[in-house]
Design a protein around this motif. Sequence first.
Motif, short mmCIF file in Angstrom:
data_model
loop_
_atom_site.label_atom_id
_atom_site.label_comp_id
_atom_site.label_asym_id
_atom_site.label_seq_id
_atom_site.Cartn_x
_atom_site.Cartn_y
_atom_site.Cartn_z
N GLU A 1 47.53 47.57 48.84
CA GLU A 1 46.98 46.51 49.67
C GLU A 1 45.98 45.65 48.90
O GLU A 1 45.79 44.50 49.21
CB GLU A 1 46.30 47.13 50.89
CG GLU A 1 47.23 47.92 51.78
CD GLU A 1 48.24 47.06 52.50
OE1 GLU A 1 47.95 45.89 52.78
OE2 GLU A 1 49.34 47.57 52.78
N ASP A 2 45.32 46.24 47.91
CA ASP A 2 44.27 45.55 47.16
C ASP A 2 44.84 45.13 45.81
O ASP A 2 45.28 45.96 45.03
CB ASP A 2 43.09 46.49 46.97
CG ASP A 2 41.90 45.83 46.29
OD1 ASP A 2 42.07 44.73 45.73
OD2 ASP A 2 40.82 46.42 46.33
N ASP A 3 44.83 43.83 45.51
CA ASP A 3 45.38 43.34 44.24
C ASP A 3 44.57 43.79 43.04
O ASP A 3 45.02 43.65 41.91
CB ASP A 3 45.48 41.82 44.26
CG ASP A 3 46.62 41.33 45.14
OD1 ASP A 3 47.53 42.12 45.41
OD2 ASP A 3 46.59 40.15 45.52
N ASP B 1 55.22 46.18 39.81
CA ASP B 1 54.46 45.00 39.43
C ASP B 1 53.51 45.42 38.31
O ASP B 1 52.59 46.21 38.53
CB ASP B 1 53.69 44.47 40.63
CG ASP B 1 52.91 43.21 40.33
OD1 ASP B 1 52.84 42.80 39.14
OD2 ASP B 1 52.37 42.63 41.28
N LEU B 2 53.74 44.93 37.11
CA LEU B 2 52.93 45.33 35.96
C LEU B 2 51.47 44.95 36.09
O LEU B 2 50.62 45.50 35.39
CB LEU B 2 53.51 44.74 34.67
CG LEU B 2 54.86 45.30 34.24
CD1 LEU B 2 55.32 44.65 32.95
CD2 LEU B 2 54.79 46.81 34.08
N ASN B 3 51.15 44.07 37.01
CA ASN B 3 49.74 43.73 37.25
C ASN B 3 48.97 44.91 37.82
O ASN B 3 47.74 44.91 37.81
CB ASN B 3 49.63 42.53 38.19
CG ASN B 3 50.15 41.27 37.54
OD1 ASN B 3 49.89 41.01 36.37
ND2 ASN B 3 50.90 40.48 38.29
N HIS B 4 49.68 45.90 38.35
CA HIS B 4 49.04 47.07 38.93
C HIS B 4 49.09 48.29 38.02
O HIS B 4 48.65 49.37 38.40
CB HIS B 4 49.68 47.42 40.27
CG HIS B 4 49.42 46.40 41.33
ND1 HIS B 4 48.18 46.12 41.83
CD2 HIS B 4 50.26 45.56 41.97
CE1 HIS B 4 48.25 45.18 42.73
NE2 HIS B 4 49.51 44.80 42.83
N VAL B 5 49.66 48.15 36.83
CA VAL B 5 49.73 49.27 35.88
C VAL B 5 48.75 49.01 34.74
O VAL B 5 48.92 48.07 33.97
CB VAL B 5 51.16 49.45 35.32
CG1 VAL B 5 51.21 50.58 34.32
CG2 VAL B 5 52.15 49.69 36.45
#
Length: 79
Positions: free
Chosen positions: A5-7, A42-46
């Motif tokens: 839920e949190d970017d 989503d690689l933005n979260h790894v």
Amino acid sequence: KFILEDDQIKVILIGHSAGGWLARAAVGYLSSEDENISKNIDLNHVAGIVTLGSPHMSPPDSVFDITRGALRITNERFP
């Protein structure tokens, strides 16, 4: 499947032994631009991948490959 839920949240994937190269393969395949593979990561979260005791080099051709070529393919596609 879970949805962040949190970017701002990032995860670090930790894999031991085969789990290390399998995590690398999963992130590679599931975040690829290949139209035959649906994008699920989503690689933005790894933030990264940590591997412990993981084989990252495929065995020589003269040695039986227990991964049946999967590790070699992973190394070729996601070095």
